[in-house]
Design an enzyme around this catalytic site. Structure first.
Site, PDB file in Angstrom:
ATOM      1  N   SER A  87       1.117  -1.491   0.334  1.00  0.00           N
ATOM      2  CA  SER A  87      -0.502  -0.018   0.015  1.00  0.00           C
ATOM      3  C   SER A  87       0.655   1.451  -0.084  1.00  0.00           C
ATOM      4  CB  SER A  87      -0.902  -0.278   1.806  1.00  0.00           C
ATOM      5  OG  SER A  87      -1.739   0.469   1.280  1.00  0.00           O
ATOM      6  N   ASP A 110      -5.977   1.880  -2.479  1.00  0.00           N
ATOM      7  CA  ASP A 110      -7.562   2.309  -1.985  1.00  0.00           C
ATOM      8  C   ASP A 110      -7.604   4.087  -1.070  1.00  0.00           C
ATOM      9  OD1 ASP A 110      -5.614   1.612  -0.530  1.00  0.00           O
ATOM     10  OD2 ASP A 110      -6.541  -0.085   0.623  1.00  0.00           O
ATOM     11  N   GLU A 153     -11.147   7.686   6.601  1.00  0.00           N
ATOM     12  CA  GLU A 153     -10.196   7.666   7.406  1.00  0.00           C
ATOM     13  C   GLU A 153      -9.733   9.138   7.102  1.00  0.00           C
ATOM     14  OE1 GLU A 153      -8.563   3.812   9.569  1.00  0.00           O
ATOM     15  OE2 GLU A 153      -7.934   3.136   7.366  1.00  0.00           O
ATOM     16  N   ALA A 154      -8.732   9.280   8.362  1.00  0.00           N
ATOM     17  CA  ALA A 154      -8.446  10.947   7.912  1.00  0.00           C
ATOM     18  C   ALA A 154      -7.187  10.773   7.144  1.00  0.00           C
ATOM     19  CB  ALA A 154      -7.817  11.183   9.071  1.00  0.00           C
ATOM     20  N   ASN A 155      -6.170   9.669   6.217  1.00  0.00           N
ATOM     21  CA  ASN A 155      -5.293   9.608   5.907  1.00  0.00           C
ATOM     22  C   ASN A 155      -6.665   9.106   3.926  1.00  0.00           C
ATOM     23  OD1 ASN A 155      -6.693   6.924   5.091  1.00  0.00           O
ATOM     24  ND2 ASN A 155      -5.055   5.850   6.596  1.00  0.00           N
ATOM     25  N   ARG A 178      -0.124   5.371  19.516  1.00  0.00           N
ATOM     26  CA  ARG A 178      -0.629   4.147  19.231  1.00  0.00           C
ATOM     27  C   ARG A 178       0.094   3.008  18.961  1.00  0.00           C
ATOM     28  NH1 ARG A 178      -2.957   3.934  14.208  1.00  0.00           N
ATOM     29  NH2 ARG A 178      -3.162   1.637  14.220  1.00  0.00           N
ATOM     30  N   PRO A 179       0.724   2.241  18.623  1.00  0.00           N
ATOM     31  CA  PRO A 179       2.009   0.997  18.017  1.00  0.00           C
ATOM     32  C   PRO A 179       0.838   1.355  16.588  1.00  0.00           C
ATOM     33  CG  PRO A 179       0.681  -0.469  19.306  1.00  0.00           C
ATOM     34  CD  PRO A 179       0.133   1.196  19.388  1.00  0.00           C
ATOM     35  N   GLY A 226       0.129  -0.863  12.954  1.00  0.00           N
ATOM     36  CA  GLY A 226      -0.046  -2.109  12.300  1.00  0.00           C
ATOM     37  C   GLY A 226       0.349  -2.692  11.232  1.00  0.00           C
TER      38      GLY A 226
HETATM   39  P1  NG1 Z   1      -1.358   2.251  11.272  1.00  0.00           P
HETATM   40  O1  NG1 Z   1      -0.147   1.439  10.571  1.00  0.00           O
HETATM   41  O2  NG1 Z   1      -1.695   0.968  12.089  1.00  0.00           O
HETATM   42  O3  NG1 Z   1      -1.596   3.443  11.758  1.00  0.00           O
HETATM   43  C1  NG1 Z   1      -1.952   2.303   8.880  1.00  0.00           C
HETATM   44  C2  NG1 Z   1      -3.150   3.616   8.782  1.00  0.00           C
HETATM   45  C3  NG1 Z   1      -4.775   2.991   8.915  1.00  0.00           C
HETATM   46  C4  NG1 Z   1      -4.691   2.731   7.276  1.00  0.00           C
HETATM   47  C5  NG1 Z   1      -3.750   0.844   7.189  1.00  0.00           C
HETATM   48  C6  NG1 Z   1      -3.545   0.312   6.083  1.00  0.00           C
HETATM   49  C7  NG1 Z   1      -3.115   5.893   9.523  1.00  0.00           C
HETATM   50  C8  NG1 Z   1      -2.758   6.532  11.006  1.00  0.00           C
HETATM   51  N1  NG1 Z   1      -3.124   4.837   9.718  1.00  0.00           N
HETATM   52  O4  NG1 Z   1      -2.277   1.908   9.938  1.00  0.00           O
HETATM   53  O5  NG1 Z   1      -5.599   4.255   8.484  1.00  0.00           O
HETATM   54  O6  NG1 Z   1      -4.783   3.044   5.889  1.00  0.00           O
HETATM   55  O7  NG1 Z   1      -2.214   1.959   7.417  1.00  0.00           O
HETATM   56  O8  NG1 Z   1      -3.452   0.656   5.006  1.00  0.00           O
HETATM   57  O9  NG1 Z   1      -2.880   6.845   8.635  1.00  0.00           O
HETATM   58 ZN    ZN Z   2      -3.308   1.309   0.381  1.00  0.00          ZN
END
Ligand code: NG1
Ligand code: ZN
Length: 606
Positions: A75, A318, A415-417, A556-557, A559
């Site tokens: 991604s 996406d 999501e804000a992103n 937060r950690p 993922g």
């Molecule tokens: P993590 O790395 O867990 O923050 C990030 C995005 C999620 C989601 C995932 C999957 C932020 C803060 N976090 O997750 O919203 O898009 O990647 O691609 O943007």
């Molecule tokens: Zn993506």
């Protein structure tokens, strides 16, 4: 665009053992299923690929042979990373209950252990196991997808290889091959083309229909000089698809007979295509949204690029954010929060307009799902101005998608992103059926009739399985066109609180635990106490006492990356930066930080 089929072969245990032995798990390594599947440095991926390919086949078997999907992508991550996203048979994410088994699989040494884990989870190979595969444009994705195909064939599964596709298109392919999971309203005769082309055509068809409903209902406040949008494809797979869209729009408009002023159609200028520059580096949605900077345009062109209307995708298309360059050369960012506001206000207006003729519309529960990263101003605007319900869920599509389904009949999540979509539930389709009965013989200019024409095309325009940059691009463009707005008008709906995001590396990020919606750290215990003290201190000096303007920070950690994410917002950029710097320093100190400590202030306190 046509997929390549690999028909099932007799399971080959020798080949499976060979693969599992050759691609063994490195010592002292524990792979975990993260926010959206597995994501690591590409050199670490092959053992995961072999094991998760088998896992996907078992998931298909557990669904009585319903096809599932595997997407090779990392991604928005940098080029050197790669990963695996799994699409369940309904086109959505893998159910959360299956994640633990996926993690156990990714770490199992040999076939015997894999089969023991499967048996423990009541899962076994079946006669029918079908897996769709897709990949992004990373240089190592082809090799990894070939490895997945080899593993699946050795396990006796059928493989449908879609080659280079966006993540949402792969999800659509999976959903489309499980028609029992498709809402009736989305079922239509096969167009005889590939599912991906059919999908893009259905988006474009709905988009054109939506544009054709333009009337004098909205006063055109601002005239576009030229409806042309620059699309920054992050040098990723979206860059292979966007160049096809202009022609598809033209063809559709010519063939459909829909009456439309062709100048109303947006013209897309794709830039940052694969090979033009480094994937996701200083370009694309992640960079623009997190760094709050304009993207670098790597593509060489003689054209003067229109920077007034720009969309940035991420590496697997996406996510989308929109932006423009103002007269001072600064970024005007329209992120996922702004998209949520635009889309949900539009939906509310249309449902309300429909309700004058169809009172049932009043009972439709509309609402928004956001995450803790949503800007405080957006949440306040949604609650106080749009007057819609807002639910805050954990980060990650699997959480926001589930919440949108659970809470609303028309549930918008972003999501804000920039990752998001709108989900239409059963009751919404009931509303459409009732509307048809009431309105079919009324004038097409009647406001309720217009609302019905608009609402009924949305489920085909907006991806019902996962967020899709292409589908969201057309949705947003159509709404802006109908309202006669440009990015500046849209941006002025509310002002974002200044914010700052950054990352800190620590020895073991799993030592940080959070509450249900990730707004607070529950351990280490001193961390939240210190963050609260930092927020309180800043709140005392804040110019207003209003709740929406209270400085906020949380950690937060991640993922998807080996890092702890820091988010801070306050009443000025200086304060947001100071709060982020302080939060980063606290994480570094209390959670065994490593590497560089980010600082946005001249002096950072440790
Ligand atoms: P993590 O790395 O867990 O923050 C990030 C995005 C999620 C989601 C995932 C999957 C932020 C803060 N976090 O997750 O919203 O898009 O990647 O691609 O943007
Ligand atoms: Zn993506």
């Amino acid at each position: 665009m046509r997929p390549c089929m690999h028909y099932p072969e007799v399971p080959n245990t020798n080949e499976l053992n060979r693969l599992l032995k050759h691609f063994s798990i490195p010592p002292k390594t524990k792979f975990t299923y993260g926010t959206a599947g597995f994501r690591y440095h590409h050199e670490l991926l092959p053992p995961i690929i072999v094991r998760i390919a088998i896992f996907a086949a078992l998931r298909s078997s557990s669904l009585d042979g319903e096809p599932v999907g595997l997407m090779i992508t990392a991604s928005h991550n940098p080029e050197q990373d790669n990963g695996l996203k799994i699409s369940d048979s309904n086109g959505g994410m893998l159910p959360i209950e299956w994640e633990a088994m996926a993690t156990d699989f990714a770490n199992a040494k040999n076939l015997k252990l894999l089969m023991e884990i499967a048996a423990k989870n009541n899962s076994q190979p079946g006669k029918e196991m079908i897996v769709h595969i897709g990949r992004d444009t990373r240089s190592h994705s082809l090799h990894l997808s070939q490895l997945a195909i080899r593993s699946l064939k050795a396990f006796g599964a059928m493989v449908i290889d879609h080659g280079l596709v966006t993540t949402p298109a792969l999800h659509y392919n999976v959903l489309r091959s499980n028609v029992n999971h498709m809402p009736n309203a989305l079922l239509y005769g096969s167009s005889g083309t590939s599912f991906e082309k059919e999908y893009l055509n259905s988006i474009i068809g709905s988009y054109v229909s939506l544009l054709s409903t333009k009337s004098q209902l909205y006063t055109q406040k601002i005239h576009w000089n030229k409806r042309s949008m620059l699309v920054d494809c992050a040098c990723g797979v979206g860059g292979l698809k966007v160049p096809l869209l202009n022609q598809m729009i033209e063809e559709f408009t010519e063939n459909s007979g829909i009456l439309l002023d062709t100048s109303s159609l947006v013209h897309l200028t794709p830039v940052n295509l694969p090979g033009d520059g480094p994937l996701n580096e200083r370009c694309g949605a992640e960079y623009v949204q997190k760094q709050q900077k304009l993207p670098v345009i790597y593509t060489e062109t003689d054209e003067t690029l229109n920077m007034e209307y720009v969309a940035s995708f991420d590496g697997d298309a996406d996510r989308i954010v929109f932006h423009a360059k103002d007269v001072d050369g600064n970024l005007v960012l329209l992120d996922g929060d702004k998209i949520a506001v635009l889309v949900s206000s539009f939906l509310q207006e249309e449902i309300e307009a429909l309700s004058t003729a169809v009172p049932f519309a009043k009972s439709i529960r509309c609402g928004i799902v956001q995450t803790a990263y949503a800007n405080g101003s957006s949440t306040a605007y949604l609650k106080n101005v749009v007057k819609t319900d807002v639910v805050i869920a954990k980060t990650g599509v699997k959480h926001v998608h589930t919440a949108a389904h659970h809470h609303f009949d028309v549930g918008t999540y972003f999501e804000a992103n920039g990752h998001g979509t709108v989900l239409f539930g059963k009751k919404f389709f009931e509303l459409l059926a009732k509307a048809e009965q009431c309105l079919v013989s009324t004038s097409r200019k009647n406001r309720s009739n217009i609302a019905w024409q608009r609402l009924r095309v949305l489920p085909r325009l907006v991806n019902q399985a996962v967020g899709d940059a292409i589908s969201d691009l057309f949705l947003v463009d159509a709404i802006l066109y109908l309202k006669g707005w440009n990015l500046y008008t849209w941006g002025q709906l509310y002002s974002d609180m200044p914010s700052r995001q950054c990352k800190v590396k620590v020895q073991d990020r799993t030592m940080i635990h959070t509450n249900e919606n990730e707004t607070k750290a529950t351990s280490p215990i001193q961390l939240q106490m210190a963050l609260d003290a930092a927020m309180d201190a800043m709140a005392k000096n804040s110019p207003t006492g209003r709740q929406a303007n209270r400085p906020r920070a949380f950690v937060r950690p991640s993922g998807t990356e080996d890092a702890v994410r820091i988010y801070a917002e306050a009443n000025s950029q200086k304060d947001a930066d100071a709060l982020a710097t302080e939060a980063a320093a606290l994480v570094y100190k209390l959670c065994n930080g490593t590497g560089n400590l980010p600082s946005f202030t001249k002096e950072s306190k440790l």
